[in-house]
Structures are given as C-alpha cells and as structure tokens.
Enzyme design. Structure first.
Site, short mmCIF file in Angstrom:
data_model
loop_
_atom_site.label_atom_id
_atom_site.label_comp_id
_atom_site.label_asym_id
_atom_site.label_seq_id
_atom_site.Cartn_x
_atom_site.Cartn_y
_atom_site.Cartn_z
N HIS A 132 0.83 -1.20 0.00
CA HIS A 132 0.00 0.00 0.00
C HIS A 132 0.86 1.26 0.00
O HIS A 132 1.77 1.39 0.81
CB HIS A 132 -0.91 -0.02 1.22
CG HIS A 132 -1.89 1.10 1.26
ND1 HIS A 132 -2.32 1.65 2.43
CD2 HIS A 132 -2.53 1.77 0.27
CE1 HIS A 132 -3.18 2.62 2.16
NE2 HIS A 132 -3.31 2.71 0.86
N ASP A 142 7.29 5.63 -21.05
CA ASP A 142 7.63 5.42 -22.44
C ASP A 142 9.12 5.14 -22.57
O ASP A 142 9.86 5.21 -21.59
CB ASP A 142 7.17 6.61 -23.29
CG ASP A 142 7.80 7.94 -22.89
OD1 ASP A 142 8.97 7.96 -22.45
OD2 ASP A 142 7.12 8.97 -23.02
N HIS A 164 5.94 17.90 -16.30
CA HIS A 164 6.78 16.73 -16.64
C HIS A 164 8.05 16.72 -15.78
O HIS A 164 8.48 15.65 -15.34
CB HIS A 164 7.13 16.76 -18.13
CG HIS A 164 7.90 15.58 -18.60
ND1 HIS A 164 7.42 14.29 -18.53
CD2 HIS A 164 9.14 15.48 -19.13
CE1 HIS A 164 8.33 13.45 -19.01
NE2 HIS A 164 9.37 14.14 -19.38
N TYR A 221 5.29 11.79 -23.63
CA TYR A 221 4.59 11.95 -22.36
C TYR A 221 3.66 10.79 -22.01
O TYR A 221 2.72 10.96 -21.24
CB TYR A 221 3.82 13.29 -22.31
CG TYR A 221 4.71 14.47 -22.53
CD1 TYR A 221 5.60 14.88 -21.54
CD2 TYR A 221 4.68 15.18 -23.72
CE1 TYR A 221 6.44 15.96 -21.75
CE2 TYR A 221 5.52 16.26 -23.93
CZ TYR A 221 6.40 16.64 -22.95
OH TYR A 221 7.23 17.72 -23.14
N ALA A 222 3.92 9.61 -22.54
CA ALA A 222 3.14 8.42 -22.18
C ALA A 222 3.75 7.82 -20.92
O ALA A 222 4.44 6.81 -20.95
CB ALA A 222 3.12 7.41 -23.33
#
Length: 129
Positions: free
Chosen positions: A20, A28, A96, A118-119
């Site tokens: 947890h 990417d 980012h 940006y994946a």
C-alpha cells in the site's frame, strides 16, 4: 508455469512485492529512469509493447488508488491523455519535470516500448480490502 496474467517473471515478482502506497512508474521508451527504483524493461521495439497494453495489464493485477501524469500529455499526446482519463478516476497532473522528480521515489519502474511523448504515469498502489 503460469497460464494467465503477467508472464514476465521479473515483472510478476516485482508486483508481488508491492504494498500500500508504493509507487509504480509506467513510462515510455524515452523517460529518464532514476537510480534507485527496481526497473523492469519491457521495451522490445519502438511501440512494442505499447503504453496502453502495459497499463491495462498492470491494472488487471494491481489495486491502484491514484495516478499522476504530466500535464503536457494533454496537448502533446491526446491518445495517451484520453487513455489516462478513461482508466483513472483519481488522476492528478503535474509538470513533466515534477513527474521526473517524483519518479525517483517509485518502488518500481516499468519501461514500455511506447514512442509517443509523455506516455508516462506514476501509479500509487492501494489495498484490496
């Protein structure tokens, strides 16, 4: 031998060790990977496996209570932005640069072959009870 779910032994083992609050960065092929977190590199060729395939495979096996993505994904990669918005009810956006800083605290990094910008998403593990 496992007959279903994630078959990659390194990834399956790393997932079994999560608890947890632990962070899992799904990224990417171009995301800088910080020193520290355990890394399972699934990248084979550009686009293989895709960000979507890996996210969906992980969501089938993990309890996720929250996710963080780069705000730049909304303009630079609408397909990934739509995927994230559709998969996560509790999704927050940061720059980012800040996502890269946060990724240093992840317990696990799963690198995909995704070749669209940006994946990336930082998942926060929850509990099933």
């Amino acid at each position: 031998m496992k007959k279903s779910g994630i078959l990659n032994r390194h990834l399956a083992g790393a997932l079994a060790e999560l608890g947890h609050g632990d962070g899992v960065l799904v990224c990417d092929a171009g995301m800088p990977i910080p020193d520290g977190p355990r890394v399972v590199d699934l990248a084979f060729r550009a686009g293989v496996p895709s960000f979507e395939e890996v996210v969906d495979g992980l969501l089938a096996e993990l309890v996720v209570e929250g996710a963080t993505a780069a705000e730049e994904v909304r303009d630079a990669n609408p397909a990934a932005a739509g995927l994230l918005a559709g998969r996560f009810r509790s999704l927050t956006y940061v720059s980012h640069e800040h996502l890269k800083e946060l990724s240093a605290g992840a317990r696990l990094v799963v690198r995909t072959g995704e070749a669209r910008p940006y994946a990336n998403v930082l998942l926060r593990c929850g509990v099933f009870f």
